[in-house]
Design a protein around this motif. Structure first.
Motif, PDB file in Angstrom:
ATOM      1  N   GLY A 290       7.582   5.338  -6.349  1.00  0.00           N
ATOM      2  CA  GLY A 290       8.627   6.160  -5.737  1.00  0.00           C
ATOM      3  C   GLY A 290       9.443   6.890  -6.786  1.00  0.00           C
ATOM      4  O   GLY A 290       9.765   8.077  -6.650  1.00  0.00           O
ATOM      5  N   ILE A 291       9.780   6.168  -7.873  1.00  0.00           N
ATOM      6  CA  ILE A 291      10.538   6.778  -8.961  1.00  0.00           C
ATOM      7  C   ILE A 291       9.709   7.875  -9.629  1.00  0.00           C
ATOM      8  O   ILE A 291      10.201   8.963  -9.940  1.00  0.00           O
TER       9      ILE A 291
ATOM     10  N   LEU B 262       3.459  18.381   0.288  1.00  0.00           N
ATOM     11  CA  LEU B 262       3.680  17.284   1.230  1.00  0.00           C
ATOM     12  C   LEU B 262       2.500  17.152   2.199  1.00  0.00           C
ATOM     13  O   LEU B 262       2.056  16.055   2.506  1.00  0.00           O
TER      14      LEU B 262
ATOM     15  N   LEU C 137       0.813  -1.217   0.000  1.00  0.00           N
ATOM     16  CA  LEU C 137       0.000   0.000   0.000  1.00  0.00           C
ATOM     17  C   LEU C 137       0.850   1.274   0.000  1.00  0.00           C
ATOM     18  O   LEU C 137       0.307   2.368  -0.164  1.00  0.00           O
ATOM     19  N   SER C 138       2.150   1.146   0.161  1.00  0.00           N
ATOM     20  CA  SER C 138       2.983   2.349   0.147  1.00  0.00           C
ATOM     21  C   SER C 138       2.991   3.005  -1.231  1.00  0.00           C
ATOM     22  O   SER C 138       3.441   4.138  -1.383  1.00  0.00           O
TER      23      SER C 138
ATOM     24  N   PHE D 225       2.735  16.892  -7.041  1.00  0.00           N
ATOM     25  CA  PHE D 225       3.836  17.667  -7.642  1.00  0.00           C
ATOM     26  C   PHE D 225       3.421  18.162  -9.021  1.00  0.00           C
ATOM     27  O   PHE D 225       3.646  19.316  -9.386  1.00  0.00           O
TER      28      PHE D 225
ATOM     29  N   THR E  34       5.638  -0.482  -6.197  1.00  0.00           N
ATOM     30  CA  THR E  34       6.100   0.427  -5.158  1.00  0.00           C
ATOM     31  C   THR E  34       7.271   1.262  -5.656  1.00  0.00           C
ATOM     32  O   THR E  34       7.329   2.475  -5.447  1.00  0.00           O
ATOM     33  N   GLU E  35       8.196   0.596  -6.336  1.00  0.00           N
ATOM     34  CA  GLU E  35       9.358   1.304  -6.862  1.00  0.00           C
ATOM     35  C   GLU E  35       8.953   2.283  -7.950  1.00  0.00           C
ATOM     36  O   GLU E  35       9.418   3.424  -7.978  1.00  0.00           O
TER      37      GLU E  35
ATOM     38  N   THR F 181      -0.382  15.548   0.569  1.00  0.00           N
ATOM     39  CA  THR F 181      -0.126  14.123   0.396  1.00  0.00           C
ATOM     40  C   THR F 181      -0.388  13.357   1.690  1.00  0.00           C
ATOM     41  O   THR F 181      -1.018  12.301   1.687  1.00  0.00           O
ATOM     42  N   VAL F 182       0.096  13.914   2.811  1.00  0.00           N
ATOM     43  CA  VAL F 182      -0.108  13.248   4.099  1.00  0.00           C
ATOM     44  C   VAL F 182      -1.598  13.115   4.398  1.00  0.00           C
ATOM     45  O   VAL F 182      -2.090  12.043   4.760  1.00  0.00           O
TER      46      VAL F 182
ATOM     47  N   THR G  27      -3.390  10.686   2.005  1.00  0.00           N
ATOM     48  CA  THR G  27      -3.033   9.319   2.375  1.00  0.00           C
ATOM     49  C   THR G  27      -3.856   8.864   3.566  1.00  0.00           C
ATOM     50  O   THR G  27      -4.409   7.759   3.580  1.00  0.00           O
TER      51      THR G  27
ATOM     52  N   PRO H  10       0.681   6.645  -1.113  1.00  0.00           N
ATOM     53  CA  PRO H  10       1.224   7.994  -0.888  1.00  0.00           C
ATOM     54  C   PRO H  10       2.171   8.441  -1.992  1.00  0.00           C
ATOM     55  O   PRO H  10       2.203   9.622  -2.341  1.00  0.00           O
ATOM     56  N   MET H  11       2.912   7.486  -2.596  1.00  0.00           N
ATOM     57  CA  MET H  11       3.878   7.889  -3.617  1.00  0.00           C
ATOM     58  C   MET H  11       3.179   8.361  -4.895  1.00  0.00           C
ATOM     59  O   MET H  11       3.566   9.356  -5.492  1.00  0.00           O
TER      60      MET H  11
ATOM     61  N   ALA I 206       7.350   9.663  -8.276  1.00  0.00           N
ATOM     62  CA  ALA I 206       7.284  10.823  -7.384  1.00  0.00           C
ATOM     63  C   ALA I 206       8.581  11.618  -7.473  1.00  0.00           C
ATOM     64  O   ALA I 206       8.569  12.856  -7.560  1.00  0.00           O
ATOM     65  N   THR I 207       9.731  10.890  -7.484  1.00  0.00           N
ATOM     66  CA  THR I 207      11.011  11.581  -7.602  1.00  0.00           C
ATOM     67  C   THR I 207      11.103  12.335  -8.918  1.00  0.00           C
ATOM     68  O   THR I 207      11.563  13.487  -8.964  1.00  0.00           O
TER      69      THR I 207
END
Lengths: 158, 430
Positions: free
Chosen positions: B247-248, B272, B59-60, B71, B243-244, B275-276, B279, B63-64, B250-251
């Motif tokens: 994250g990628i 941010l 589930l992470s 963004f 998940t990756e 996002t919090v 989530t 948020p990503m 989002a980056t």
């Protein structure tokens, strides 16, 4: 509400924001490390899990304070202001009770984890700390909901 | 079975009476579970679900992907996307509305949320269409409908939830959403053509853009295309796990926002913070929904319905259409994530027993929930638009989306009858 805001909500907002950024950076470094340098960050999955739990529960009271929790507003345009006020009192009170209940169950879990001394498997983070934090954040969320219900009961609608 | 139905009715009642849906699901799920077992077991179950769900690695991605979308929202890419689509389509009758649809599709490719897509594109596209003398109905309808593409074209938050609930591969779901998303764009563009054919002065043609200017406009949207290729391509080729990829992504979106100099410190904090909170809202609904579905399961509802459907001896496709009809009704009251959480535990076992592909069913479910975003009484996208442009009026927006709803009904029928459209892309994945 302002005291609550300054001493509890703002630190939670900072904590959540920092961890979201950290989670992003960790995933990036992990992937880059694995593909370019063949060196993934060890325990990164576990760190992600721990951070996720903190972000979720830190956000709970913040979303409550911003009144962002999802509601069915089917009657939004039909109800009188008076009825809307009762709606807010009832809705936020129930939400406060539910959050308090969750806080209590998490506190029991935290106490148990503390007794057993459970640590997360890679990083050795004491899971009782995590559970205590989740319980405490739920208490704050309950307080925010109670405050919203109280405000609806006292003042005019909105 | 009866207890579960009573639970659903009570849930709608209590939530309408003002309790945020996450908390009413949790409370009623708890009470119902306690009725079938006992209070201790129910209390333990609630604590367990709250504690475990918040730490679920899979589930992470939520948020990503939310962070990536936020963004992008703040990177002011929406006007570039719109300009680029406009350069190619604006000179046609209804062209600005078509451009809106295409730009929404492009925005959806980097954002997982329909409401965000509608809100962001609306602020850019509606003033522009008004300037060219478009009718408010067509302008608002195009944005509200185009916004629904946000949850079908990957990345998609709703697909992630479906994937986690049913243990379906999220990468495959994302791949499966691409062609139905393109089909959606095509049918929406057709809906615009129909609208301006019925009422030619609703969408007068704009100025024609020269080819060099078109290419220049296209160059401005490289960031969106690049991000989409990076995230979905990486996922599709198996380079990243979901998940990756999130994250990628989002980056990448962070980098885009930085290079475009739209990321002052207060903006970063706002991104941010949003996002919090988003989530937390999603996880609250998720935890409440899981508690409620435990009650529904213990009350024997999925098994009872499965047995009943099995005894009916009707064509499996008829069952699918019946399920779609139920979604239409539920969509009148519930928002998409809640709807998925409440219905999938009941319907998925049936669909599986009938031998349908879980990835395909996921796409069907997402498209149906999409429609609920633009149909009365609680079409969320419609309210977003009429909230930003109050003078247009909710009723007008609902009238404006009517041709798009018709396009959606056609799309659903096509997707149900031709599973190939959804399943061809994921079939190439390992």
């Amino acid at each position: 509400m302002t005291t609550l805001d300054r001493w509890l909500l703002r630190p939670l907002a900072w904590l959540g924001a920092a961890l979201v950024l950290a989670m992003m950076a960790l995933t990036f470094v992990d992937v880059v490390g694995r593909y370019l340098f063949n060196a993934p960050v060890s325990g990164s999955a576990e760190a992600t899990e721990l951070m996720l739990a903190v972000i979720v529960f830190a956000g709970l009271p913040l979303a409550a304070a911003a009144r962002e929790h999802i509601q069915i507003d089917l009657l939004e345009h039909v109800l009188s202001d008076r009825a809307k006020r009762w709606q807010a009192i009832f809705g936020f009170s129930v939400a406060a009770i539910v959050t308090a209940f969750v806080a209590w169950r998490l506190a029991l879990r935290a106490a148990e984890l503390g007794r057993l001394g459970d640590l997360s498997s890679h990083l050795g983070f004491p899971l009782a700390w995590l559970a205590w934090f989740l319980a405490a954040a739920s208490v704050v969320a309950g307080l925010v909901f109670a405050g919203l219900a109280w405000r609806a009961a006292r003042g005019p609608a909105r | 079975m009866l207890a579960a139905l009573a639970g659903f009715a009570l849930l709608i009642g209590v939530s309408t009476a003002g309790v945020p849906i996450a908390f009413s699901m949790l409370a009623i799920g708890f009470a119902g579970f306690a009725l079938f077992r006992d209070v201790n077991a129910a209390s333990y179950m609630v604590g367990q679900i709250a504690y475990e769900t918040a730490q679920n690695y899979g589930l992470s991605v939520l948020p990503m992907f939310v962070l990536m979308g936020n963004f992008i929202n703040h990177a002011r890419l929406s006007s570039e996307l719109y300009d680029a689509a406009n350069a190619f389509l604006g000179h046609r009758r209804g062209g600005l509305a078509m451009a809106t649809i295409v730009a929404c599709g492009g925005f959806a490719a980097v954002s997982g949320s329909s409401v965000a897509t509608a809100a962001t594109m609306g602020k850019v596209a509606i003033p522009e269409m008004r300037r060219f003398g478009y009718s408010d109905r067509l302008a608002a309808g195009a944005v509200a409908a185009g916004g629904t593409l946000g949850i079908l074209i990957p990345p998609s938050v709703v697909m992630v939830i479906y994937g986690i609930l049913t243990s379906t591969d999220i990468g495959k779901l994302f791949a499966a959403g691409i062609l139905p998303g393109l089909l959606g764009i095509l049918l929406y563009v057709a809906a615009v053509r129909y609208a301006v054919w019925r009422q030619p002065d609703a969408g007068p043609p704009g100025a024609r853009t020269t080819w060099p200017a078109r290419w220049a406009a296209l160059r401005n949207v490289w960031a969106v295309a690049g991000l989409f290729l990076l995230v979905i391509g990486g996922l599709y080729l198996g380079i990243f796990t979901p998940t990756e990829a999130a994250g990628i992504g989002a980056t990448g979106a962070f980098a885009v926002a930085l290079t475009r100099r739209t990321l002052a410190f207060p903006v970063l904090m706002r991104v941010l913070g949003e996002t919090v909170r988003t989530t937390a809202v999603m996880f609250a609904v998720l935890i409440g929904g899981l508690v409620f579905s435990n009650f529904v399961n213990i009350a024997g509802m999925p098994a009872a319905i499965s047995a009943w459907v099995g005894s009916l001896q009707i064509a499996p496709v008829a069952v699918i259409f019946a399920i779609i009809a139920i979604y239409f009704v539920l969509g009148c009251v519930l928002e998409s994530m809640t709807m998925i959480l409440l219905t999938i535990p009941v319907f998925f076992p049936i669909v599986q027993a009938l031998g349908f592909d879980p990835v395909w069913f996921g796409i069907i479910v997402v498209v149906v929930t999409e429609i609920s975003l633009i149909t009365p009484p609680v079409g969320l996208n419609v309210f977003v638009i009429s909230g930003i442009f109050r003078e247009i009026g909710t009723a007008n927006v609902f009238r404006g989306v009517a041709p798009f709803v018709a396009a959606d009904v056609i799309r659903i029928a096509v997707l149900v009858l031709v599973p190939w459209i959804s399943l061809v892309l994921p079939s190439f994945m390992r």
